[in-house]
Design an enzyme around this catalytic site. Structure first.
Site, PDB file in Angstrom:
ATOM      1  N   TRP A   1      -6.027  13.392  53.397  1.00 44.00           N
ATOM      2  CA  TRP A   1      -5.211  14.389  52.697  1.00 44.00           C
ATOM      3  C   TRP A   1      -6.085  15.521  52.175  1.00 44.00           C
ATOM      4  O   TRP A   1      -5.683  16.684  52.194  1.00 44.00           O
ATOM      5  CB  TRP A   1      -4.471  13.731  51.534  1.00 44.00           C
ATOM      6  N   HIS A   2      -7.291  15.192  51.737  1.00 43.60           N
ATOM      7  CA  HIS A   2      -8.168  16.210  51.170  1.00 43.60           C
ATOM      8  C   HIS A   2      -8.682  17.187  52.217  1.00 43.60           C
ATOM      9  O   HIS A   2      -9.022  18.325  51.876  1.00 43.60           O
ATOM     10  CB  HIS A   2      -9.352  15.558  50.449  1.00 43.60           C
ATOM     11  N   GLY A   3      -8.755  16.781  53.445  1.00 42.84           N
ATOM     12  CA  GLY A   3      -9.234  17.708  54.465  1.00 42.84           C
ATOM     13  C   GLY A   3      -9.220  17.090  55.844  1.00 42.84           C
ATOM     14  O   GLY A   3      -9.394  15.875  56.004  1.00 42.84           O
TER      15      GLY A   3
END
Length: 472
Positions: free
Chosen positions: A322-324
């Site tokens: 989700w963060h990247g």
């Protein structure tokens, strides 16, 4: 446009507040929506119309879903809503990642690679999508009653204080506030005070340490010794906390100034005595989202120990992704997932029997190492950085730390660990708790004004002003 820019502080925000307070109660939501759309369009003018279209379609899908009496049709419409939102996220955030990895696999076996035009990532797409998902899933579960007006739904999704980088706000937390809220002079002063605290975190600590972190991470492997490596990763450790928590403070402050109360997003995470506790304190609205919409549906704690460990690991793999859209974020998620599993197996019991301070130091050490994976995308470079950290090879540096960097490190350390003592907790509570009815309010408000002017002067003298979580 970022909260800590001259454009926002001196032009957009004053004009917004003037218009908002001048407008009658009937038009206040319209003012917020118009300014929110302009705020987003400033950074993503090509995407705002796509998001408006797909969000509008999703609004009517959810309305149709709750009107259905047949379970099968409700499930189909929920699946359609989830597909719309996840499809949006996957296309914009992960399609490049998917195609690049497929092409790498094809290239390794001599196959013809796929042709692909790179997709530009809209700012804040992950936060945007998570809130649309909560709305549709909570409507299906009967937790919320969907809105009747599309404009009100747009207001919830595009509300500019929390649009780009959170906090992630579930609809049921501000449902009543969208329909009716009260903003008075006291709320305005309280909101401004919280906003300035966040702005000061961002400008005076995060930006200063961010510049030092960028300098160190820009060094080659030959230039990097253990001293530089530890300075760099500690600078980044404090930068990412004060950058993101500062943004959250500003978002909460702006919301308060116009009558909204958003959930807290941080609670002194570096005071944690275990990784489990760290994730209860860090980016709390994301942790709550992962718990409610991933961990519990997978079975939560009501499964066998082996399945529980697997669920934890999967949730944090997905949290990393989700963060990247990069393998280093997956590795970072796996890193934290592994320590959460170890907490459940034995580590938590060991740390609980340890004196608080050593447990905090151990946890902080683990978190700091994890930030290496988060910061460096290239695994070979991350490996070189870890080697530098633990080679214990120190070279006398011709360039020492500048005074403002040392000062920022001191402030970061103080405010990160202040609450480890009861005295420190009382100090922080007093710092955040503005009492309008006593003399302390005048002092705190004066300090806020001074800090605001100081931050403005700092911004005008430097061009370094990123927000780390904007790209997520």
């Amino acid at each position: 446009m970022v909260f800590s820019s001259i454009t926002f502080l001196l032009y957009f925000f004053p004009l917004f507040l003037f218009t908002y307070y001048l407008a009658g109660e009937k038009y206040k939501n319209a003012v917020i929506l118009v300014f929110s759309l302009f705020f987003y369009s400033w950074g993503a003018p090509r995407f705002v119309f796509v998001l408006l279209l797909l969000t509008g379609i999703d609004f009517y899908v959810v309305r149709s879903m709750v009107q259905q009496t047949e379970v099968k049709k409700r499930k189909l419409l929920l699946a359609l809503s989830i597909c719309i939102n996840m499809g949006l996220l996957f296309y914009f955030k992960y399609s490049n990642f998917f195609v690049d990895n497929v092409n790498a696999a094809f290239g390794s076996i001599g196959m013809h690679q796929l042709s692909w035009v790179k997709v530009v990532l809209p700012i804040g797409i992950s936060f945007f999508t998570f809130e649309t998902l909560t709305y549709s899933i909570d409507a299906y579960r009967g937790i919320i009653k969907p809105l009747n007006r599309l404009a009100d739904y747009y207001l919830y999704i595009f509300l500019f204080p929390k649009l780009i980088a959170g906090p992630i706000v579930r609809f049921n937390l501000i449902e009543d506030q969208i329909r009716q809220r009260h903003a008075n002079d006291d709320a305005f002063i309280l909101g401004f005070y919280r906003f300035v605290i966040g702005l000061s975190k961002k400008i005076l600590i995060a930006n200063t340490l961010g510049a030092e972190a960028d300098r160190v991470f820009g060094l080659s492997a030959l230039q990097l010794d253990s001293g530089q490596a530890w300075i760099g990763i500690l600078a980044y450790t404090f930068q990412i906390y004060f950058d993101f928590s500062g943004y959250s403070d500003m978002a909460l402050g702006i919301g308060r100034m116009i009558g909204f109360r958003f959930p807290e997003n941080f609670d002194n995470p570096y005071n944690s005595a275990s990784i489990t506790e760290f994730w209860r304190r860090w980016h709390m609205t994301l942790g709550m989202w992962m718990r409610e919409y991933l961990y519990i549906p997978l079975g939560g704690n009501k499964v066998s120990p082996t399945r529980l460990y697997f669920n934890l690991w999967v949730v944090f793999l997905l949290s990393g992704l989700w963060h990247g859209a990069s393998w280093n974020f997956v590795a970072w998620g796996a890193f934290h997932g592994t320590f959460l599993v170890l907490d459940r197996i034995f580590l938590l019991k060991v740390l609980e029997r340890t004196w608080k301070i050593p447990a905090v130091i151990i946890t902080f050490f683990i978190v700091v190492n994890g930030w290496v994976l988060f910061r460096i995308e290239d695994f070979s470079k991350a490996g070189n950085f870890f080697k530098a950290l633990y080679s214990f090879h120190f070279v006398p540096q011709a360039r020492g730390l500048e005074g403002e960097t040392v000062f920022a490190f001191g402030l970061a350390t103080l405010f990160s660990f202040l609450c480890l003592t009861k005295w420190g907790r009382r100090v922080q509570d007093r710092m955040y708790d503005l009492k309008l009815e006593n003399h302390r309010a005048a002092l705190q408000t004066s300090v806020a004004v001074i800090l605001f002017v100081l931050c403005l002067s700092w911004i005008t003298t430097t061009g370094f002003n990123p927000f780390i979580y904007y790209r997520f």
